[in-house]
Design a protein around this motif. Sequence first.
Motif, mmCIF file in Angstrom:
data_model
loop_
_atom_site.group_PDB
_atom_site.id
_atom_site.type_symbol
_atom_site.label_atom_id
_atom_site.label_comp_id
_atom_site.label_asym_id
_atom_site.label_seq_id
_atom_site.Cartn_x
_atom_site.Cartn_y
_atom_site.Cartn_z
ATOM 1 N N ASP A 159 25.354 -31.345 -8.630
ATOM 2 C CA ASP A 159 26.703 -31.615 -8.137
ATOM 3 C C ASP A 159 27.713 -31.556 -9.278
ATOM 4 O OD1 ASP A 159 25.690 -31.993 -5.600
ATOM 5 O OD2 ASP A 159 25.626 -34.181 -5.755
ATOM 6 N N GLN A 213 31.786 -38.995 -12.828
ATOM 7 C CA GLN A 213 30.789 -39.386 -11.829
ATOM 8 C C GLN A 213 30.218 -40.768 -12.125
ATOM 9 O OE1 GLN A 213 27.637 -36.763 -10.826
ATOM 10 N NE2 GLN A 213 28.954 -35.065 -10.207
ATOM 11 N N GLN A 221 28.451 -27.930 -10.344
ATOM 12 C CA GLN A 221 29.293 -27.252 -9.365
ATOM 13 C C GLN A 221 30.749 -27.703 -9.492
ATOM 14 O OE1 GLN A 221 28.302 -24.723 -7.547
ATOM 15 N NE2 GLN A 221 26.222 -24.942 -8.360
ATOM 16 N N GLU A 222 30.966 -29.005 -9.632
ATOM 17 C CA GLU A 222 32.328 -29.513 -9.799
ATOM 18 C C GLU A 222 32.943 -29.008 -11.099
ATOM 19 O OE1 GLU A 222 34.713 -33.768 -10.279
ATOM 20 O OE2 GLU A 222 32.731 -33.744 -9.329
ATOM 21 N N GLU A 234 19.575 -33.874 -8.865
ATOM 22 C CA GLU A 234 20.518 -33.554 -7.800
ATOM 23 C C GLU A 234 21.950 -33.881 -8.199
ATOM 24 O OE1 GLU A 234 18.840 -35.755 -4.622
ATOM 25 O OE2 GLU A 234 17.156 -34.384 -4.345
ATOM 26 N N GLU A 235 22.154 -35.007 -8.862
ATOM 27 C CA GLU A 235 23.497 -35.349 -9.312
ATOM 28 C C GLU A 235 23.975 -34.377 -10.386
ATOM 29 O OE1 GLU A 235 23.787 -39.443 -10.432
ATOM 30 O OE2 GLU A 235 23.063 -40.163 -8.494
#
Length: 323
Positions: free
Chosen positions: A44, A80, A47-48, A40-41
Amino acid sequence: MDETAGERASGADEHAFTVLAQRHHRELHVHCYRMLASYEEAEDAVQEAMIRAWKHGEQIEGGNVRAWLYRVCTNVCLDQIRRRKRRPITGTAAEVAWLQPYPDVLLDEAASIDDGPDALVVDRETIELTFLVALQALPPRQRAALIARDVLGWTAVETAEALDTSVAAANSAVQRARATMQDRLPSRRSEWTAPEAGSEELELLARFIQANDEGDAALALACAAEDIRITMPPNPSVYEGYDDLRTLLARAFGPDREGDWRALPTRANRLPAAGSYLRRPGDTIFRAFKLDVIRVEGDRIAEITTFGWSHFERFGLPLEVPA
């Protein structure tokens, strides 16, 4: 990737950029997953990274969109990791509370890309949970440098450019990372290679599922190595050896068990896995309960990493199984 396409992506043609980015999405997701150990990370992060890439498309040099996207993703992952401020680990799955499994069916998407080198992204030896956990013990920039050199096969110059540092500093980071990994994996890099799935591994998975479905504790013990290790991220507990396994089996199969079990085979991180379903007393349906990822050594199960049922959908596993 041809230079014309790269120039279009770095300009005002949003459609061209979207096509190029989507083409590399899966392999970039796997790259971020390896950096972060969380499916999941990683999503993210990709996408970023795509937002950053679109905003700064003029920085693409020579039309090498793929290499540039890897660089953007690497730096997003480093950002992150800094934001999360996670404490260093010593190298066990129980310490990596954020660890998540990756479905083989999605790894196959990355391996099927036309560019030959892309297949390296999903080599079994560098996607197994053991390797991922060892990576999490590295400082972030060492982790990124090691992945660039030993997984992606980048040169020292390419690695330094991606990390915005000198070649000497990049080489030093790789050397320190390799030394740390050798403390957690076999001492020579060539020995990190994980064996391909063979008949013994498939047979063990079948016996593991049989023991699960029949509630057969003796068969489950016969499948396990004496020093078996069981972890259940994000639970920090570690269960080791036959005594701990017997305790878990008594809880699952004994007279005070929560219900009856069924399991379906699958694969995660290039390892055999099983999605387990529980039918509680009075229920007529087996409902998704847990995902066990199995590491085999020789003819025994050496390690089981257990995850929750929330991962079933991306594995293509149903949430309910009829009795």
